[in-house]
Design an enzyme around this catalytic site. Sequence first.
Site, PDB file in Angstrom:
ATOM      1  N   GLU A  62       1.794  33.252 -48.829  1.00 60.59           N
ATOM      2  CA  GLU A  62       1.963  33.888 -50.139  1.00 60.59           C
ATOM      3  C   GLU A  62       1.548  32.948 -51.269  1.00 60.59           C
ATOM      4  O   GLU A  62       0.954  33.375 -52.252  1.00 60.59           O
ATOM      5  CB  GLU A  62       3.406  34.348 -50.338  1.00 60.59           C
ATOM      6  CG  GLU A  62       3.867  35.422 -49.363  1.00 60.59           C
ATOM      7  CD  GLU A  62       3.026  36.693 -49.439  1.00 60.59           C
ATOM      8  OE1 GLU A  62       2.423  36.957 -50.509  1.00 60.59           O
ATOM      9  OE2 GLU A  62       2.961  37.404 -48.419  1.00 60.59           O
ATOM     10  N   HIS A  75      -4.872  37.883 -48.541  1.00 64.06           N
ATOM     11  CA  HIS A  75      -4.278  38.131 -47.216  1.00 64.06           C
ATOM     12  C   HIS A  75      -5.321  38.731 -46.277  1.00 64.06           C
ATOM     13  O   HIS A  75      -5.395  38.397 -45.111  1.00 64.06           O
ATOM     14  CB  HIS A  75      -3.110  39.116 -47.333  1.00 64.06           C
ATOM     15  CG  HIS A  75      -1.904  38.549 -48.000  1.00 64.06           C
ATOM     16  ND1 HIS A  75      -1.401  37.311 -47.686  1.00 64.06           N
ATOM     17  CD2 HIS A  75      -1.082  39.058 -48.945  1.00 64.06           C
ATOM     18  CE1 HIS A  75      -0.330  37.086 -48.431  1.00 64.06           C
ATOM     19  NE2 HIS A  75      -0.109  38.127 -49.205  1.00 64.06           N
ATOM     20  N   HIS A 133      -4.470  39.181 -55.015  1.00 67.48           N
ATOM     21  CA  HIS A 133      -3.501  38.536 -54.128  1.00 67.48           C
ATOM     22  C   HIS A 133      -3.582  39.163 -52.726  1.00 67.48           C
ATOM     23  O   HIS A 133      -3.680  38.450 -51.719  1.00 67.48           O
ATOM     24  CB  HIS A 133      -2.096  38.689 -54.733  1.00 67.48           C
ATOM     25  CG  HIS A 133      -0.983  38.294 -53.817  1.00 67.48           C
ATOM     26  ND1 HIS A 133      -0.291  37.117 -53.956  1.00 67.48           N
ATOM     27  CD2 HIS A 133      -0.450  38.914 -52.738  1.00 67.48           C
ATOM     28  CE1 HIS A 133       0.627  37.034 -53.005  1.00 67.48           C
ATOM     29  NE2 HIS A 133       0.551  38.118 -52.255  1.00 67.48           N
ATOM     30  N   GLU A 134      -3.578  40.494 -52.672  1.00 66.22           N
ATOM     31  CA  GLU A 134      -3.652  41.172 -51.365  1.00 66.22           C
ATOM     32  C   GLU A 134      -4.986  40.894 -50.682  1.00 66.22           C
ATOM     33  O   GLU A 134      -5.056  40.786 -49.457  1.00 66.22           O
ATOM     34  CB  GLU A 134      -3.455  42.682 -51.529  1.00 66.22           C
ATOM     35  CG  GLU A 134      -2.110  43.090 -52.143  1.00 66.22           C
ATOM     36  CD  GLU A 134      -0.918  42.494 -51.421  1.00 66.22           C
ATOM     37  OE1 GLU A 134      -0.990  42.309 -50.188  1.00 66.22           O
ATOM     38  OE2 GLU A 134       0.081  42.185 -52.103  1.00 66.22           O
TER      39      GLU A 134
HETATM   40 ZN    ZN Z   1       1.407  38.663 -50.479  1.00 70.38          ZN
END
Ligand code: ZN
Length: 424
Positions: free
Chosen positions: A358, A282, A278-279
């Site tokens: 997100e 980003h 997930h990171e």
């Molecule tokens: Zn996030």
Amino acid sequence: MVRKMGFYAVLAYVLYGLFFYWYLFHFADPKLPFEYQGTKADPSTFLNGRELMLSEEYSKIRNLLFFLSTPFEWLFYFLILLFGFSKVFKRWAENSTKYKVLHTAIYLFWLSIFAFAATFPLNYISYSLSKTYNISTQSFPAWMKDELIDFWLNYGTWLIIVPVLYWLMKKSKKRWWLYGWILSVPFTLFMMFLQPVVIDPLYNDFYTLKDKQLETKILTMADKADIPAKHVFEVDMAEKTNAMNAYVTGIGSNARIVLWDTTLNKLTDDQILFIMAHEMCHYVEKHIYWGIGGYLLLSLFGMYLTYRLMNWAVGRFGKELKINDVRDIRSLPLFLMIISMLLFASSPFTNFASRYQETRADRYAIEMTKNPGAAITSFQELTRSGLSQVNPPLLVKIFRYTHPSMLDRIAKLEEFEIKQRNKE
Ligand SMILES: [Zn+2]
């Protein structure tokens, strides 16, 4: 007139607070929509009765504190102006030294001290609340140390910004907001660059991952996403909190992914890999740069509005607020009040954009790891460790949630799980 204005401002604040108390404690219905009941996103399927009760209780109080604290700032600055404190701070600065260069620094010091003292009770309540609910594990002295670092960092930042801002106002009555904004661009980028290596280490210790086996797994995945290994860090948070977190920070060569050690201690490797993926999204999709770009664009508009609003307020209420001229340092509380109001007013939009990023990061992560079981349980653990609210009331979501609610996030993962199962 001054007393009357003060009275109405306090009254408005109290009514506003009562409204949110009513909204959060009586109006908002914590029950899940029917279609989510009994799914993996339903907290009653993964929290025990006590955790459920605590998370509802804790979130309600936290939400109330959130809605009380920002307008409290506005009230503070307004009363500081109304009752002539800003004027007094300036006089104290002028009387304490004949060196003109120090006047702004001393004025800022007094304003900062008063602001710190005024906001301290709410900050302290928030800290002791999270201690009561066993989220924070920080001792009072350690917490106080962080508060003092906050104070001096803020003071230092103001010390750089405010003299430049008022100098610009004196140079150009009509364009200071534009020149101020232009200067804020390199300043913001520079601060973002320094953040992970200069500012964050003032609060916590950062190091490369301690668990070497896990590190290998993470780096193999990072390699797939083209992220250089030296950009993954662990931060020492266990002595401060029981909550878990991970984030991406910094720009350029200082960009990095940071995992709280609480996350590493409490989750299995598969769960951590999901969080990490997930990171990575980003990082790979450069969400920080989009964030900075959006922020700078908004702040251009914000500076212009501030300029207009300040002129209007000083023209209309200059006598009551004891500001003869916008370009006098005495108008600083007005400037700060307007900035804070505009930030609050724009938060629904910035939160919305953040929730979009997100959602993308969640999708990227599940497509990369293809392990919905680990993903869903990691979010359930995240909810438990922070006693977070799975399904927050609408206004809370709009003003406070930079992430989609856990209800939305887990439900999406469950959808993926069902699709995956149907394919097999
Ligand atoms: Zn996030």
